[in-house]
Write an enzyme that holds these catalytic residues in place. Structure first.
Site, PDB file in Angstrom:
ATOM      1  N   ASP A  35       0.821  -1.217   0.000  1.00 42.23           N
ATOM      2  CA  ASP A  35       0.000   0.000   0.000  1.00 42.23           C
ATOM      3  C   ASP A  35       0.857   1.271   0.000  1.00 42.23           C
ATOM      4  OD1 ASP A  35      -2.797  -1.188   2.070  1.00 42.23           O
ATOM      5  OD2 ASP A  35      -2.076  -1.670   0.045  1.00 42.23           O
ATOM      6  N   TYR A  38       1.940   2.217  -3.401  1.00 49.18           N
ATOM      7  CA  TYR A  38       0.808   2.735  -4.189  1.00 49.18           C
ATOM      8  C   TYR A  38       0.532   4.178  -3.745  1.00 49.18           C
ATOM      9  CZ  TYR A  38      -3.775   3.318  -6.253  1.00 49.18           C
ATOM     10  OH  TYR A  38      -4.832   3.800  -7.002  1.00 49.18           O
ATOM     11  N   SER A  84     -34.900 -10.938 -17.163  1.00 51.31           N
ATOM     12  CA  SER A  84     -34.732 -11.534 -15.829  1.00 51.31           C
ATOM     13  C   SER A  84     -34.660 -13.045 -16.018  1.00 51.31           C
ATOM     14  CB  SER A  84     -35.934 -11.165 -14.957  1.00 51.31           C
ATOM     15  OG  SER A  84     -37.114 -11.511 -15.663  1.00 51.31           O
ATOM     16  N   GLU A 114     -22.916 -20.516 -12.319  1.00 56.27           N
ATOM     17  CA  GLU A 114     -22.304 -19.322 -11.715  1.00 56.27           C
ATOM     18  C   GLU A 114     -23.032 -18.996 -10.424  1.00 56.27           C
ATOM     19  OE1 GLU A 114     -22.391 -16.093 -14.562  1.00 56.27           O
ATOM     20  OE2 GLU A 114     -22.003 -17.481 -16.211  1.00 56.27           O
ATOM     21  N   LYS A 116     -25.096 -16.842  -7.944  1.00 55.96           N
ATOM     22  CA  LYS A 116     -26.056 -15.766  -8.221  1.00 55.96           C
ATOM     23  C   LYS A 116     -25.807 -14.650  -7.185  1.00 55.96           C
ATOM     24  CE  LYS A 116     -30.943 -14.888  -9.234  1.00 55.96           C
ATOM     25  NZ  LYS A 116     -31.114 -13.739  -8.308  1.00 55.96           N
ATOM     26  N   ARG A 137     -30.450  -1.608 -14.287  1.00 51.33           N
ATOM     27  CA  ARG A 137     -31.299  -2.442 -15.135  1.00 51.33           C
ATOM     28  C   ARG A 137     -32.648  -1.777 -15.345  1.00 51.33           C
ATOM     29  NH1 ARG A 137     -35.328  -5.803 -14.367  1.00 51.33           N
ATOM     30  NH2 ARG A 137     -35.631  -7.584 -15.775  1.00 51.33           N
ATOM     31  N   LYS A 287     -26.593 -22.020 -16.873  1.00 51.14           N
ATOM     32  CA  LYS A 287     -26.718 -21.553 -18.267  1.00 51.14           C
ATOM     33  C   LYS A 287     -26.228 -22.619 -19.226  1.00 51.14           C
ATOM     34  CE  LYS A 287     -25.413 -16.937 -16.673  1.00 51.14           C
ATOM     35  NZ  LYS A 287     -24.445 -15.818 -16.768  1.00 51.14           N
TER      36      LYS A 287
HETATM   37  N1  3B8 Z   1     -26.991 -12.275 -10.274  1.00 50.19           N
HETATM   38  C1  3B8 Z   1     -26.076 -12.936 -10.958  1.00 50.19           C
HETATM   39  O1  3B8 Z   1     -25.013 -13.267 -10.424  1.00 50.19           O
HETATM   40  C2  3B8 Z   1     -26.333 -13.279 -12.383  1.00 50.19           C
HETATM   41  C3  3B8 Z   1     -27.493 -12.789 -12.999  1.00 50.19           C
HETATM   42  C4  3B8 Z   1     -27.746 -13.103 -14.340  1.00 50.19           C
HETATM   43  C5  3B8 Z   1     -28.924 -12.620 -15.045  1.00 50.19           C
HETATM   44  O2  3B8 Z   1     -29.757 -11.872 -14.465  1.00 50.19           O
HETATM   45  C6  3B8 Z   1     -29.103 -13.027 -16.416  1.00 50.19           C
HETATM   46  C7  3B8 Z   1     -30.219 -12.616 -17.150  1.00 50.19           C
HETATM   47  C8  3B8 Z   1     -30.329 -13.054 -18.465  1.00 50.19           C
HETATM   48  F1  3B8 Z   1     -31.395 -12.691 -19.178  1.00 50.19           F
HETATM   49  C9  3B8 Z   1     -29.365 -13.856 -19.065  1.00 50.19           C
HETATM   50  C10 3B8 Z   1     -28.252 -14.266 -18.331  1.00 50.19           C
HETATM   51  C11 3B8 Z   1     -28.137 -13.850 -17.027  1.00 50.19           C
HETATM   52  O3  3B8 Z   1     -27.024 -14.259 -16.326  1.00 50.19           O
HETATM   53  C12 3B8 Z   1     -26.829 -13.916 -15.034  1.00 50.19           C
HETATM   54  N2  3B8 Z   1     -25.707 -14.382 -14.437  1.00 50.19           N
HETATM   55  C13 3B8 Z   1     -25.444 -14.084 -13.150  1.00 50.19           C
HETATM   56  N3  3B8 Z   1     -24.284 -14.591 -12.590  1.00 50.19           N
END
Ligand code: 3B8
Length: 328
Positions: A35, A38, A84, A114, A116, A137, A287
């Site tokens: 630090d 920096y 959403s 991932e 959320k 958003r 996803k």
């Molecule tokens: N809160 C989150 O950590 C998070 C939220 C979304 C989304 O809301 C989301 C909405 C979509 F239409 C498509 C992908 C998405 O991917 C996402 N991926 C994430 N990791």
């Protein structure tokens, strides 16, 4: 070289060095410099900019402290809507999601899971690698322009590692430690406390005084590009690595899953780890990994068919407040 150009050169070199330190610290989570070093270089840049204000650039680290009082927030129309996610609450619903996906795509499907993040959805726009606009958003089509506030969030790059014109989306959140510190200070000052880090992040980001935002230690995890055009990526897992490479903070806990069993194992793992994470999560986002398969599935009116959000049971609401002594 004249005196003036060497001063300008010094300022640019300090700016680039300090911004690189910040990338290592906030994006790579790997602090590379003590630090005090920096701070020394930062003080030098502040001194040069004080003597030569014409050398101040928008991406100078000295501009992160905010100080602008805004009248209100302009509206921003999102070119690509921010959809959403459909929520699911148990393993049976995940199996049903997987069956719907495989009915449409066949059995060769890989998922990426991932965490959320329980924050505020944001959209960031860059032109030739420079941050030009940031927005909430909102209702998915119209959000609020919070560009000036987002400039104070240290993990948001003001310039990318490549001169790309892109729009990225992700979450802005307040780490748990910052939330506890903020509420302790507010409690001591007789102010209302925030109910949870998500509300604290929203209140901090949407504050008309950007110097307030700057003090709230907000952070980000970016997870998608509104358009993948400029980057040659064909799947979500690679896209996350690319986002990090060009300058964005991405969540390291992402994982490729081949089937529902692996998805469920990931969910159980992070259900157990949740209370030890330095940020709040309220579930897991699942996803379809391949972008061409995402395109084949497309969107309903409000949500992608290629993703779903598993929500943790509500009764496990975060109880990290117990580990601090509240003043009675
Ligand atoms: N809160 C989150 O950590 C998070 C939220 C979304 C989304 O809301 C989301 C909405 C979509 F239409 C498509 C992908 C998405 O991917 C996402 N991926 C994430 N990791």
């Amino acid at each position: 070289m004249t005196e003036q150009s060497s001063i300008a050169e010094q300022a640019r070199a300090l700016r680039d060095q300090l911004n690189q330190y910040a990338y290592q610290y906030y994006v790579m989570d790997q602090p590379t410099v003590p630090d005090h070093l920096y701070d020394e270089q930062y003080a030098k840049l502040v001194a040069i900019e004080a003597a030569h204000p014409e050398l101040i650039t928008p991406d100078s680290p000295t501009q992160r402290v905010g100080g602008l009082i805004q009248e209100g927030f302009q509206k921003v129309v999102h070119d690509v809507p921010l959809y959403s996610l459909n929520d699911v609450f148990n393993q049976e619903e995940i199996i049903a999601f997987d069956q719907r996906v495989k009915k449409a795509l066949g059995d060769q499907v890989t998922y990426v899971c991932e965490l959320k993040i329980d924050g505020l959805s944001i959209s960031l726009k860059y032109q030739e690698g420079r941050f030009v606009q940031g927005a909430t958003r909102g209702d998915g089509t119209i959000g609020e322009d919070i560009t000036e506030n987002l400039k104070t969030v240290r993990s948001i790059p003001m310039t990318l590692k490549e001169p790309l014109s892109i729009e990225v989306r992700g979450e802005c959140f307040m780490p748990k430690s910052s939330f506890v510190k903020l509420n302790t200070e507010r409690e001591a000052a007789g102010l209302d406390v925030f109910a949870n880090p998500r509300n604290a992040a929203a209140g901090s980001l949407r504050n008309l005084d950007t110097s307030v935002t700057a003090k709230r230690n907000l952070d980000t995890f970016l997870y998608t590009l509104a358009d993948f055009g400029p980057l040659e990526v064909s799947d979500q897992y690679t896209a996350l690595a690319e986002l990090q490479k060009i300058g964005f903070h991405t969540n390291p806990e992402r994982r490729l899953c081949q089937n529902v069993e692996e998805i469920w194992a990931y969910i159980e793992e992070f259900h157990d780890k949740r209370s030890n994470l330095p940020y709040e999560i309220d579930g897991v986002v699942i996803k379809v990994n391949d972008f061409s398969q995402q395109e084949d599935l497309g969107f309903t009116i409000k949500a992608p068919r290629w993703a779903t959000a598993y929500k943790f049971p509500p009764e496990e609401a975060q109880t990290y407040l117990e580990d601090i002594e509240w003043t009675v």
